[in-house]
Design a protein around this motif. Structure first.
Motif, PDB file in Angstrom:
ATOM      1  N   ASN A  29       0.836  -1.201   0.000  1.00 17.59           N
ATOM      2  CA  ASN A  29       0.000   0.000   0.000  1.00 17.59           C
ATOM      3  C   ASN A  29       0.875   1.256   0.000  1.00 17.59           C
ATOM      4  OD1 ASN A  29      -2.429   1.375  -0.026  1.00 17.59           O
ATOM      5  ND2 ASN A  29      -2.547   1.500   2.187  1.00 17.59           N
ATOM      6  N   ILE A  30       1.815   1.309  -0.947  1.00 15.81           N
ATOM      7  CA  ILE A  30       2.792   2.389  -1.009  1.00 15.81           C
ATOM      8  C   ILE A  30       2.154   3.660  -1.542  1.00 15.81           C
ATOM      9  CG2 ILE A  30       4.918   3.164  -2.132  1.00 15.81           C
ATOM     10  CD1 ILE A  30       5.863   0.233  -1.984  1.00 15.81           C
ATOM     11  N   GLU A  31       2.271   4.710  -0.742  1.00 16.56           N
ATOM     12  CA  GLU A  31       1.768   6.020  -1.140  1.00 16.56           C
ATOM     13  C   GLU A  31       2.794   7.124  -0.910  1.00 16.56           C
ATOM     14  OE1 GLU A  31      -1.913   6.633   0.902  1.00 16.56           O
ATOM     15  OE2 GLU A  31      -2.931   5.025  -0.161  1.00 16.56           O
ATOM     16  N   THR A  32       3.785   6.872  -0.055  1.00 21.71           N
ATOM     17  CA  THR A  32       4.769   7.899   0.278  1.00 21.71           C
ATOM     18  C   THR A  32       6.178   7.310   0.215  1.00 21.71           C
ATOM     19  OG1 THR A  32       4.831   7.377   2.642  1.00 21.71           O
ATOM     20  CG2 THR A  32       3.129   8.951   1.903  1.00 21.71           C
ATOM     21  N   VAL A  33       7.155   8.193   0.298  1.00 16.79           N
ATOM     22  CA  VAL A  33       8.550   7.754   0.350  1.00 16.79           C
ATOM     23  C   VAL A  33       8.777   6.901   1.594  1.00 16.79           C
ATOM     24  CG1 VAL A  33      10.942   8.541   0.581  1.00 16.79           C
ATOM     25  CG2 VAL A  33       9.391   9.717  -0.991  1.00 16.79           C
ATOM     26  N   ALA A  34       8.176   7.265   2.695  1.00 12.87           N
ATOM     27  CA  ALA A  34       8.310   6.491   3.937  1.00 12.87           C
ATOM     28  C   ALA A  34       7.766   5.078   3.741  1.00 12.87           C
ATOM     29  CB  ALA A  34       7.590   7.193   5.084  1.00 12.87           C
ATOM     30  N   ASP A  35       6.695   4.938   2.981  1.00  8.94           N
ATOM     31  CA  ASP A  35       6.139   3.620   2.680  1.00  8.94           C
ATOM     32  C   ASP A  35       7.146   2.779   1.880  1.00  8.94           C
ATOM     33  OD1 ASP A  35       3.758   4.374   3.917  1.00  8.94           O
ATOM     34  OD2 ASP A  35       2.752   4.835   2.018  1.00  8.94           O
ATOM     35  N   GLN A  37      10.433   3.146   1.914  1.00  6.44           N
ATOM     36  CA  GLN A  37      11.523   2.797   2.831  1.00  6.44           C
ATOM     37  C   GLN A  37      11.137   1.624   3.720  1.00  6.44           C
ATOM     38  OE1 GLN A  37      12.032   6.664   4.583  1.00  6.44           O
ATOM     39  NE2 GLN A  37      13.762   7.167   3.239  1.00  6.44           N
TER      40      GLN A  37
END
Length: 60
Positions: A29-35, A37
């Protein structure tokens, strides 16, 4: 002094790579750079740990 330009490495996006990325985006569920990482830590964490342990065993 003139710096030499580094050649840019171009990665060819194949259909197989596209499908892997699509699956990763869905699975994590990748939506951000933190996701991204967090997903990489999850995917590579145990691999890196295993590699480091194997390296340490070779030096004993």
């Amino acid at each position: 002094m003139v710096k030499e330009k580094k050649s840019v490495h171009r990665i060819q996006m194949t259909e197989g790579k596209h499908q892997i990325i699509k699956q990763l985006l869905q699975e994590y569920n990748i939506e951000t750079v933190a996701d991204i990482q967090a997903a990489l830590r999850d995917l590579l964490g145990s691999t890196i740990k295993d590699m480091m342990e194997a390296e340490m065993e070779q030096h004993h």
